[in-house]
Design a protein around this motif. Structure first.
Motif, PDB file in Angstrom:
ATOM      1  N   ASN A  97      -5.778  -7.184  -3.094  1.00  0.00           N
ATOM      2  CA  ASN A  97      -5.494  -5.861  -2.504  1.00  0.00           C
ATOM      3  C   ASN A  97      -4.113  -5.780  -1.867  1.00  0.00           C
ATOM      4  OD1 ASN A  97      -7.711  -4.339  -3.054  1.00  0.00           O
ATOM      5  ND2 ASN A  97      -8.542  -4.347  -0.976  1.00  0.00           N
ATOM      6  N   HIS A  98      -3.647  -6.884  -1.315  1.00  0.00           N
ATOM      7  CA  HIS A  98      -2.388  -6.863  -0.567  1.00  0.00           C
ATOM      8  C   HIS A  98      -1.171  -7.049  -1.467  1.00  0.00           C
ATOM      9  CE1 HIS A  98      -3.195 -11.078  -0.976  1.00  0.00           C
ATOM     10  NE2 HIS A  98      -2.094 -11.432  -0.342  1.00  0.00           N
ATOM     11  N   SER A 100     -11.975  -8.111  -4.853  1.00  0.00           N
ATOM     12  CA  SER A 100     -10.772  -7.265  -4.919  1.00  0.00           C
ATOM     13  C   SER A 100      -9.857  -7.521  -3.721  1.00  0.00           C
ATOM     14  CB  SER A 100     -11.148  -5.785  -4.998  1.00  0.00           C
ATOM     15  OG  SER A 100     -11.835  -5.383  -3.843  1.00  0.00           O
ATOM     16  N   ARG A 101     -10.444  -7.970  -2.602  1.00  0.00           N
ATOM     17  CA  ARG A 101      -9.618  -8.229  -1.413  1.00  0.00           C
ATOM     18  C   ARG A 101      -8.608  -9.349  -1.633  1.00  0.00           C
ATOM     19  NH1 ARG A 101     -14.044  -8.034   3.485  1.00  0.00           N
ATOM     20  NH2 ARG A 101     -14.818  -5.924   3.050  1.00  0.00           N
ATOM     21  N   ALA A 115      -4.200   1.611  -2.145  1.00  0.00           N
ATOM     22  CA  ALA A 115      -3.827   0.184  -2.191  1.00  0.00           C
ATOM     23  C   ALA A 115      -3.590  -0.253  -3.623  1.00  0.00           C
ATOM     24  CB  ALA A 115      -4.931  -0.657  -1.570  1.00  0.00           C
ATOM     25  N   TRP A 116      -4.153   0.514  -4.574  1.00  0.00           N
ATOM     26  CA  TRP A 116      -4.126   0.096  -5.972  1.00  0.00           C
ATOM     27  C   TRP A 116      -3.096   0.891  -6.749  1.00  0.00           C
ATOM     28  CZ3 TRP A 116     -10.177  -0.144  -6.871  1.00  0.00           C
ATOM     29  CH2 TRP A 116     -10.697  -1.155  -6.056  1.00  0.00           C
ATOM     30  N   THR A 158       0.862  -1.174   0.000  1.00  0.00           N
ATOM     31  CA  THR A 158       0.000   0.000   0.000  1.00  0.00           C
ATOM     32  C   THR A 158       0.905   1.232   0.000  1.00  0.00           C
ATOM     33  OG1 THR A 158      -1.758  -1.160   1.142  1.00  0.00           O
ATOM     34  CG2 THR A 158      -1.711   1.244   1.405  1.00  0.00           C
ATOM     35  N   TYR A 210      -2.590  -3.618   2.371  1.00  0.00           N
ATOM     36  CA  TYR A 210      -3.974  -3.402   2.795  1.00  0.00           C
ATOM     37  C   TYR A 210      -4.889  -4.542   2.390  1.00  0.00           C
ATOM     38  CZ  TYR A 210      -8.404  -0.876   3.225  1.00  0.00           C
ATOM     39  OH  TYR A 210      -9.676  -0.475   3.553  1.00  0.00           O
ATOM     40  N   CYS A 262      -3.072  -5.658 -10.432  1.00  0.00           N
ATOM     41  CA  CYS A 262      -3.604  -4.737  -9.421  1.00  0.00           C
ATOM     42  C   CYS A 262      -5.110  -4.609  -9.582  1.00  0.00           C
ATOM     43  CB  CYS A 262      -2.939  -3.371  -9.641  1.00  0.00           C
ATOM     44  SG  CYS A 262      -3.208  -2.175  -8.343  1.00  0.00           S
ATOM     45  N   ALA A 263      -5.816  -4.489  -8.483  1.00  0.00           N
ATOM     46  CA  ALA A 263      -7.250  -4.211  -8.559  1.00  0.00           C
ATOM     47  C   ALA A 263      -7.471  -2.830  -9.178  1.00  0.00           C
ATOM     48  CB  ALA A 263      -7.881  -4.281  -7.176  1.00  0.00           C
TER      49      ALA A 263
END
Lengths: 189, 189
Positions: B18-19, B14-15, A39-40, A22, A174, B42-43
């Motif tokens: 996300n990380h 998306s989770r 986060a993206w 993040t 995140y 990436c989201a």
């Protein structure tokens, strides 16, 4: 503070975000500075180095970037967990004291006009590559990385050294709400 | 194997990325299947969920996606470190036995045509949103997530549970060469 900070060769700069942290995005235009969490954010190219970052239409930082055409992507640390969550949830549009309330200290790097967030582990100064269709249809912004610096206690010689550094310097990843993971063990094939 | 796999609601999908994990991208077209590793995924949006992924022009998987218009993004585990590094370095163009040599086992999910990589922790079935300028100028591909599944031992109820799961199920985060980090400690603000 600047004693720990050293430039990173541009060709190594993608490594600072390859592992998916993040990030904080900062920008200044006409005397107004702001910082948001994202986060993206993702590397896009090596040479010249580029990255993508998704910036919601409601964010003030996005407007500053659209107006000024430059921004900084920086990698916050575990010690900045609360700060990172706070700047991602409070808008400068709602509170002109956002940065102070979130505990953000800005600093300058000689030769750079943009505001840098103190306490991070890596900083990427970016020039917006205008792509209006992406920006309007997807909130997707492309930046060319024009300068890179790291905290040499945790990123040096072109590599992260999380395994040798204080755990408070690890990157944040995140998930959702106030939930993050720290980066973990080094592995190699 | 399917006993551990359950669908994930699209609004939570998306989770799964996300990380910032390194992912595997798989596709099949006209009977040819391939799998590649991608650190740059990436989201992009929540609803409908979308993601971006950077696919080099030399990759065979990219050609399959351009031709077939669908692909799968999946999250490999620490147990798949060698597999992940291997599929990122060997090209199907150079070796028709790539998948076998890299130890990749493909499986199907009922109702889905694309090949899924066994042993991963999360799978996102995607439909390519054609954006030729992005694809040609930046190698940047946008996918709409049309289906999501997870290994419930490590992602369930819309959240990662790395802290409760076997360490071999943690996600991989690429740096450079054969160097990765595993995701680490859970933190919350």
């Amino acid at each position: 503070m600047l004693s720990h900070i050293a430039p990173v060769p541009l060709e190594k700069s993608s490594r600072m975000i390859n592992h998916g942290p993040t990030v904080l995005v900062s920008a200044r235009h006409n005397g107004v500075a702001n910082v948001m969490a994202a986060a993206w954010c993702c590397a896009l190219d090596f040479a010249p180095p580029k990255l993508t970052v998704v910036l919601d239409k409601s964010s003030r930082t996005r407007a500053l970037i659209e107006q000024g055409g430059t921004f900084v992507v920086q990698v916050p640390t575990v010690a900045q967990l609360q700060l990172t969550h706070a700047v991602g949830n409070l808008s400068l549009n709602d509170d002109p004291d956002k940065l102070q309330k979130c505990g953000v200290e800005l600093f300058s790097i000689p030769g750079q006009e943009q505001p840098f967030v103190a306490g991070c582990s890596a900083w990427l100064a970016c020039r917006l590559i205008p792509e209006m269709h992406n920006q309007l249809a997807y909130d997707l912004f492309i930046g060319e990385v024009v300068g890179a610096w790291s905290d040499t206690r945790v990123f040096r010689d072109g590599h992260w050294h999380f395994e040798d550094a204080d755990a408070s310097l690890r990157s944040l990843h995140y998930v959702a709400g106030g939930q993050f993971y720290a980066i973990g063990k080094a592995l190699s094939d």
